[in-house]
Design an enzyme around this catalytic site. Structure first.
Site, PDB file in Angstrom:
ATOM      1  N   ASN A 120       0.866  -1.177   0.000  1.00  0.00           N
ATOM      2  CA  ASN A 120       0.000   0.000   0.000  1.00  0.00           C
ATOM      3  C   ASN A 120       0.904   1.228   0.000  1.00  0.00           C
ATOM      4  OD1 ASN A 120      -1.769   2.083   0.504  1.00  0.00           O
ATOM      5  ND2 ASN A 120      -2.365   1.382   2.556  1.00  0.00           N
TER       6      ASN A 120
ATOM      7  N   LYS B 268       0.100   4.230  -0.207  1.00  0.00           N
ATOM      8  CA  LYS B 268      -0.550   5.411   0.381  1.00  0.00           C
ATOM      9  C   LYS B 268      -0.335   6.626  -0.540  1.00  0.00           C
ATOM     10  CE  LYS B 268      -0.151   3.211   4.841  1.00  0.00           C
ATOM     11  NZ  LYS B 268      -0.049   3.316   6.283  1.00  0.00           N
TER      12      LYS B 268
ATOM     13  N   HIS C 273      -9.525   1.145   4.973  1.00  0.00           N
ATOM     14  CA  HIS C 273      -8.252   1.342   5.688  1.00  0.00           C
ATOM     15  C   HIS C 273      -8.483   2.302   6.860  1.00  0.00           C
ATOM     16  CE1 HIS C 273      -4.135   2.497   6.575  1.00  0.00           C
ATOM     17  NE2 HIS C 273      -3.759   1.407   5.931  1.00  0.00           N
TER      18      HIS C 273
ATOM     19  N   GLU D 286      -6.842   4.695   7.945  1.00  0.00           N
ATOM     20  CA  GLU D 286      -6.614   6.122   7.645  1.00  0.00           C
ATOM     21  C   GLU D 286      -7.845   6.732   6.979  1.00  0.00           C
ATOM     22  OE1 GLU D 286      -2.936   5.497   5.554  1.00  0.00           O
ATOM     23  OE2 GLU D 286      -1.994   4.931   7.445  1.00  0.00           O
TER      24      GLU D 286
ATOM     25  N   GLU E  45      -5.258  -4.961  10.691  1.00  0.00           N
ATOM     26  CA  GLU E  45      -4.308  -3.874  10.854  1.00  0.00           C
ATOM     27  C   GLU E  45      -4.612  -3.120  12.153  1.00  0.00           C
ATOM     28  OE1 GLU E  45      -2.236  -2.683   6.912  1.00  0.00           O
ATOM     29  OE2 GLU E  45      -3.881  -1.317   7.312  1.00  0.00           O
TER      30      GLU E  45
ATOM     31  N   GLY F  11       2.644   2.326  10.917  1.00  0.00           N
ATOM     32  CA  GLY F  11       3.591   3.429  10.774  1.00  0.00           C
ATOM     33  C   GLY F  11       4.331   3.785  12.050  1.00  0.00           C
TER      34      GLY F  11
ATOM     35  N   SER G  92       3.620  -1.989  10.445  1.00  0.00           N
ATOM     36  CA  SER G  92       5.066  -2.034  10.681  1.00  0.00           C
ATOM     37  C   SER G  92       5.700  -3.360  10.259  1.00  0.00           C
ATOM     38  CB  SER G  92       5.389  -1.720  12.144  1.00  0.00           C
ATOM     39  OG  SER G  92       4.966  -0.395  12.461  1.00  0.00           O
TER      40      SER G  92
HETATM   41  P1  13P Z   1       3.163   0.471   7.668  1.00  0.00           P
HETATM   42  O1  13P Z   1       3.666  -0.814   7.055  1.00  0.00           O
HETATM   43  O2  13P Z   1       3.900   1.674   7.157  1.00  0.00           O
HETATM   44  O3  13P Z   1       3.090   0.387   9.149  1.00  0.00           O
HETATM   45  O4  13P Z   1       1.648   0.664   7.150  1.00  0.00           O
HETATM   46  C1  13P Z   1       0.768  -0.375   7.268  1.00  0.00           C
HETATM   47  C2  13P Z   1      -0.455  -0.057   6.505  1.00  0.00           C
HETATM   48  O5  13P Z   1      -1.217   0.826   6.862  1.00  0.00           O
HETATM   49  C3  13P Z   1      -0.712  -0.819   5.279  1.00  0.00           C
HETATM   50  O6  13P Z   1      -2.003  -0.608   4.801  1.00  0.00           O
END
Ligand code: 13P
Length: 260
Positions: free
Chosen positions: A16, A18, A103, A105, A175, A181, A221
């Site tokens: 992803n 982002k 997601h 976010e 997740e 992150g 992560s």
């Molecule tokens: P990270 O791998 O940067 O922690 O992000 C995970 C994520 O949100 C994947 O959709």
């Protein structure tokens, strides 16, 4: 003679991206990935989920490979006056096979609810796209002992009204929000425990046979150094990777580690 397959579900690792990578940067990254990873890789599904603006180029660059293209969001209507939105058929037309839905976010910053997630899951499936449905608790929810309640609500809300489904057409991603992150992943044992709970809920919602076919990813992560801790667990079928998918060396190493 049938042989015993210890891993009934094909592992799936999705990157992803982002809101990272301009078209020029995407071209560089894909070029490097094609040098480092077998485009005709077997034994694992690789999905690249760049921003919308990179989809045409990335789709073209990975054409002929076994890697799949995925989007990060979708609108539920076929078309209409929805400024700024992208329809299912637009994604299909660009060669997308997968789409990330719900997601954390998007839930946190763009007001997505279980109801809108549900509309998106249905629209994706109707268009022939495979949703990667994200669920997971915040730190506060975990500390209040509400992990299972939150995940169950997100699954039953997100899949409301869906009963006819082939398990390979849906991917669930666990997740935990606090692990995204932060550099602090969920412990692999705990991720497997929650994944087991997710499969149990999926069984109640969709039937046990279908639930057994659904791939459940862990996300939060995930790095080359820890992915094997997750993917070596029979109840975890891959990973949804953010930061570590933005750099060719780390993503390629991560895939090799996942393959074992
Ligand atoms: P990270 O791998 O940067 O922690 O992000 C995970 C994520 O949100 C994947 O959709």
């Amino acid at each position: 003679m049938a042989t015993f397959d210890p891993r009934p579900r094909k592992p799936i690792v999705a990157g992803n991206w982002k809101m990272f990578k301009t078209e020029a940067e995407a071209e560089v990254l894909i070029g490097q990935l094609l040098q480092r990873l077998d485009p005709l890789i077997e034994g694992i599904e690789i999905v690249l989920c760049p921003p919308f603006t990179d989809l045409p180029l990335v789709g073209k660059l990975i054409d002929g490979s076994k890697w799949h293209l995925g989007a990060q969001n979708i609108h539920w209507e076929r078309q209409g006056a929805f400024t700024g939105e992208i329809s299912p058929s637009m994604l299909v037309g660009l060669g997308c096979r997968y789409v990330i839905v719900g997601h954390s976010e998007r839930r946190a910053y763009f007001g997505e609810s279980d109801e809108t997630v549900n509309r998106k899951v249905k629209a994706a499936l109707a268009a022939g796209l495979r949703p990667i449905l994200c669920v997971g608790e915040t730190l506060a929810e975990r500390e209040q002992g509400r992990t299972e309640a939150v995940v169950e609500r997100q699954l039953s809300g997100g899949l409301d009204g869906i009963d006819q489904l082939s398990g390979v057409d849906l991917v669930a991603a666990y997740e935990p929000v606090w692990a995204i992150g932060t550099g602090v992943p969920c412990g692999a044992g705990e991720a497997e425990r929650v994944s087991g709970f997710i499969r149990e809920v999926l069984g109640r919602l969709l039937g046990d046979g279908t639930a057994e076919e659904i791939r459940i990813q862990y996300g939060g992560s995930v790095k080359p150094g820890n992915i094997a801790q997750f993917t070596s667990r029979p109840g975890i079928d891959g990973a949804l990777v953010g930061g570590a998918s933005l750099e060719a060396d780390s993503f390629a190493t991560l895939i090799r580690e996942a393959l074992g």
